[in-house]
Design a protein around this motif. Structure first.
Motif, PDB file in Angstrom:
ATOM      1  N   SER A 118       0.843  -1.196   0.000  1.00 40.09           N
ATOM      2  CA  SER A 118       0.000   0.000   0.000  1.00 40.09           C
ATOM      3  C   SER A 118       0.877   1.244   0.000  1.00 40.09           C
ATOM      4  CB  SER A 118      -0.923   0.011   1.225  1.00 40.09           C
ATOM      5  OG  SER A 118      -0.159   0.070   2.420  1.00 40.09           O
ATOM      6  N   LYS A 119       0.266   2.376  -0.324  1.00 37.84           N
ATOM      7  CA  LYS A 119       0.992   3.643  -0.283  1.00 37.84           C
ATOM      8  C   LYS A 119       1.143   4.086   1.179  1.00 37.84           C
ATOM      9  CE  LYS A 119       0.882   4.338  -4.852  1.00 37.84           C
ATOM     10  NZ  LYS A 119       2.107   4.293  -5.695  1.00 37.84           N
ATOM     11  N   PRO A 120       2.307   4.598   1.552  1.00 35.75           N
ATOM     12  CA  PRO A 120       2.504   5.044   2.940  1.00 35.75           C
ATOM     13  C   PRO A 120       1.879   6.410   3.189  1.00 35.75           C
ATOM     14  CG  PRO A 120       4.473   5.481   1.676  1.00 35.75           C
ATOM     15  CD  PRO A 120       3.524   4.766   0.746  1.00 35.75           C
ATOM     16  N   ARG A 121       1.503   6.637   4.435  1.00 35.66           N
ATOM     17  CA  ARG A 121       1.040   7.942   4.888  1.00 35.66           C
ATOM     18  C   ARG A 121       2.069   8.524   5.852  1.00 35.66           C
ATOM     19  NH1 ARG A 121      -2.398   5.341   1.426  1.00 35.66           N
ATOM     20  NH2 ARG A 121      -4.426   6.380   1.293  1.00 35.66           N
ATOM     21  N   ASP A 122       1.692   9.615   6.522  1.00 40.25           N
ATOM     22  CA  ASP A 122       2.674  10.296   7.362  1.00 40.25           C
ATOM     23  C   ASP A 122       3.062   9.492   8.597  1.00 40.25           C
ATOM     24  OD1 ASP A 122       0.282  10.722   8.733  1.00 40.25           O
ATOM     25  OD2 ASP A 122       0.650  12.849   9.112  1.00 40.25           O
ATOM     26  N   SER A 123       2.169   8.637   9.109  1.00 38.72           N
ATOM     27  CA  SER A 123       2.514   7.831  10.280  1.00 38.72           C
ATOM     28  C   SER A 123       3.732   6.963   9.998  1.00 38.72           C
ATOM     29  CB  SER A 123       1.330   6.943  10.688  1.00 38.72           C
ATOM     30  OG  SER A 123       0.234   7.722  11.079  1.00 38.72           O
ATOM     31  N   ALA A 124       3.735   6.333   8.833  1.00 37.88           N
ATOM     32  CA  ALA A 124       4.864   5.489   8.454  1.00 37.88           C
ATOM     33  C   ALA A 124       6.107   6.315   8.162  1.00 37.88           C
ATOM     34  CB  ALA A 124       4.506   4.646   7.237  1.00 37.88           C
ATOM     35  N   MET A 125       5.914   7.450   7.484  1.00 36.99           N
ATOM     36  CA  MET A 125       7.067   8.278   7.102  1.00 36.99           C
ATOM     37  C   MET A 125       7.795   8.818   8.318  1.00 36.99           C
ATOM     38  SD  MET A 125       8.550  11.446   6.526  1.00 36.99           S
ATOM     39  CE  MET A 125       7.214  12.640   6.735  1.00 36.99           C
ATOM     40  N   TYR A 126       7.049   9.337   9.299  1.00 34.07           N
ATOM     41  CA  TYR A 126       7.686   9.885  10.495  1.00 34.07           C
ATOM     42  C   TYR A 126       8.401   8.801  11.296  1.00 34.07           C
ATOM     43  CZ  TYR A 126       5.534  14.529  10.017  1.00 34.07           C
ATOM     44  OH  TYR A 126       5.178  15.785   9.586  1.00 34.07           O
ATOM     45  N   ALA A 127       7.789   7.623  11.388  1.00 33.37           N
ATOM     46  CA  ALA A 127       8.427   6.517  12.104  1.00 33.37           C
ATOM     47  C   ALA A 127       9.726   6.111  11.413  1.00 33.37           C
ATOM     48  CB  ALA A 127       7.466   5.329  12.195  1.00 33.37           C
TER      49      ALA A 127
END
Length: 453
Positions: A348-357
């Motif tokens: 799936s495409k990542p959102r900000d939760s994944a990016m910040y982590a």
């Protein structure tokens, strides 16, 4: 937790380390100190701090994750866990994608394998604190990461500060996190209420008009109150009028009484401060009540996957701030690498939760490499040094005075369903906001850093 075999290996490593130190002392006199023991010998004159030095011995280093896998923020917690796992995989491999952010990372961190352990914080401060404490004491965690609720984040950074263990929030929108509740060992990479509201207020005033009347849905805890406070401040400067603020419990299921109160006003903009499942439930019920026939929606701090939970039909024309949107890959090669790797691994495409982590773990590893040590004080000082690194949202660093991330983020507008190019194409990026431009002045929010030790 470490099993008996792992504990046995750790005891053997301790014995070996003592032997190496003794041999090293003799070797220095004769110019015979082995390359692999140089850092250990230099660190020997520092007193134990946090889980150091035990957590830095052996061939691996442990990081504890406190992520919300149940509760109203479980979707964001699950995505954070994915982001941490992807970062650890790339760090351990010395992958080219992660080296674009930190050229210092080879394989592992200072040659040690990065090992993750995770616990469900349940969106509850006490649960998160208990998990972090176990990680530090039992697993000798050298860093703790993860949160969605600001109440959890603030509690975690306080306990990690007491334990002299670096802590990185994943998501925390409250002004207090790097304001009055800032901690020497706490770091927040993501944008937060003040930054989001200062950024989105002029955009919505321009797009929707300067004479709007706003009604707020606010979750009753630190994130909700500070976001509403900041949004009122910056929209009222643009000419908006605040009509009502409906405060609801975190995790509420029924919003009918709050929505009836809003319906009985002449408000024409619904400002949804609610986050995660709360935001989805509130917006769906607002649609059922017919409020959205006469009101525009603005979301100053939007949670990941809200668009999927409520659907494109409702989200079209909605203005929202979010930490990252995947189409930023079109202009940013680091974002392109991140989106491709995440999609390949998780489908799936990542959102900000994944990016910040993902980014927080890489930046911590980078700081350790720059410090050439896991010693907590050295790592904190490396993070405070202002070193700029590339990221999926442009250049990033931490402000030394309050440990707030200086990070850019997008303002989004929901697309009409007919304009979506694929099932994930919910938003267009209206503007990428300069994080530096919307940071509060140093000291405005009351941060006073404590000592390192």
């Amino acid at each position: 937790m470490k099993d008996k075999k792992t504990l046995g290996q750790a005891m053997q490593t301790q014995v070996k380390r003592r032997s190496v130190l003794k041999a090293g002392a003799a070797g220095v006199a004769g110019g015979m100190l082995m390359p692999g023991t140089a850092r250990v010998a230099l660190a020997a004159d520092k007193k134990p701090l946090g889980a150091w030095p035990a957590g830095a011995e052996g061939d691996s280093v442990f990081v504890g994750l406190t992520v919300d896998l149940t509760g109203p923020y479980s979707a964001q917690g699950a995505e954070q866990k994915n982001g941490y796992e992807l970062a650890a995989e790339q760090i351990n491999a010395g992958a080219p994608q992660v080296q674009k952010i930190s050229p210092l990372i080879k394989k592992g961190i200072l040659g040690k394998k990065l090992v993750l352990g995770s616990a469900d914080a349940e969106t509850k401060p006490n649960t998160g604190v208990q998990a972090a404490t176990r990680f530090i004491h039992d697993d000798k965690a050298m860093m703790i990461a993860g949160s969605t609720s600001s109440a959890v984040a603030i509690a975690l950074q306080k306990v990690c500060n007491r334990e002299h263990t670096p802590y990185f929030t994943a998501i925390s929108g409250s002004n207090e996190t790097t304001g009055v509740d800032c901690q020497r060992y706490g770091f927040r990479l993501c944008y937060f209420a003040y930054m989001a509201c200062k950024a989105i207020a002029p955009v919505v005033a321009k797009e929707l008009g300067k004479n709007r009347k706003a009604a707020y849905l606010t979750p009753d805890y630190t994130y909700g109150h500070t976001t509403t406070q900041s949004m009122k401040e910056f929209t009222e400067k643009e000419g908006w009028k605040t009509i009502t603020n409906q405060v609801h419990p975190l995790g509420a299921k029924d919003y009918s009484s709050y929505l009836i109160n809003i319906a009985n006003t002449d408000a024409d903009v619904l400002v949804v401060v609610a986050y995660g499942a709360d935001a989805a439930n509130a917006i769906k019920q607002a649609k059922q009540f017919g409020l959205l026939d006469k009101m525009k929606i603005v979301i100053p701090y939007m949670s990941a996957y809200l668009e999927k939970e409520v659907g494109a039909e409702i989200m079209q024309g909605v203005y929202a701030a979010q930490g990252f949107w995947w189409t930023m890959e079109d202009k940013n090669p680091v974002a392109k690498d991140f989106v491709a790797a995440y999609e390949k691994k998780f489908g799936s495409k990542p959102r900000d939760s994944a990016m910040y982590a993902y980014l927080a773990l890489v930046l911590w590893a980078d700081a350790v490499e720059r410090a050439k040590s896991f010693y907590p004080v050295d790592v904190v000082k490396a993070l405070e040094a202002g070193e700029m690194r590339d990221s999926p949202v442009g250049k990033v660093t931490f402000r030394a005075e309050d440990h707030q991330g200086i990070v850019d983020f997008p303002i989004l507008r929901g697309k009409k369903p007919a304009d979506m190019k694929n099932p994930e194409d919910f938003f267009e990026v209206v503007q990428v906001v300069s994080g530096k431009a919307v940071l509060p002045p140093v000291g405005l929010l009351g941060c006073k850093m404590g000592d390192y030790v």
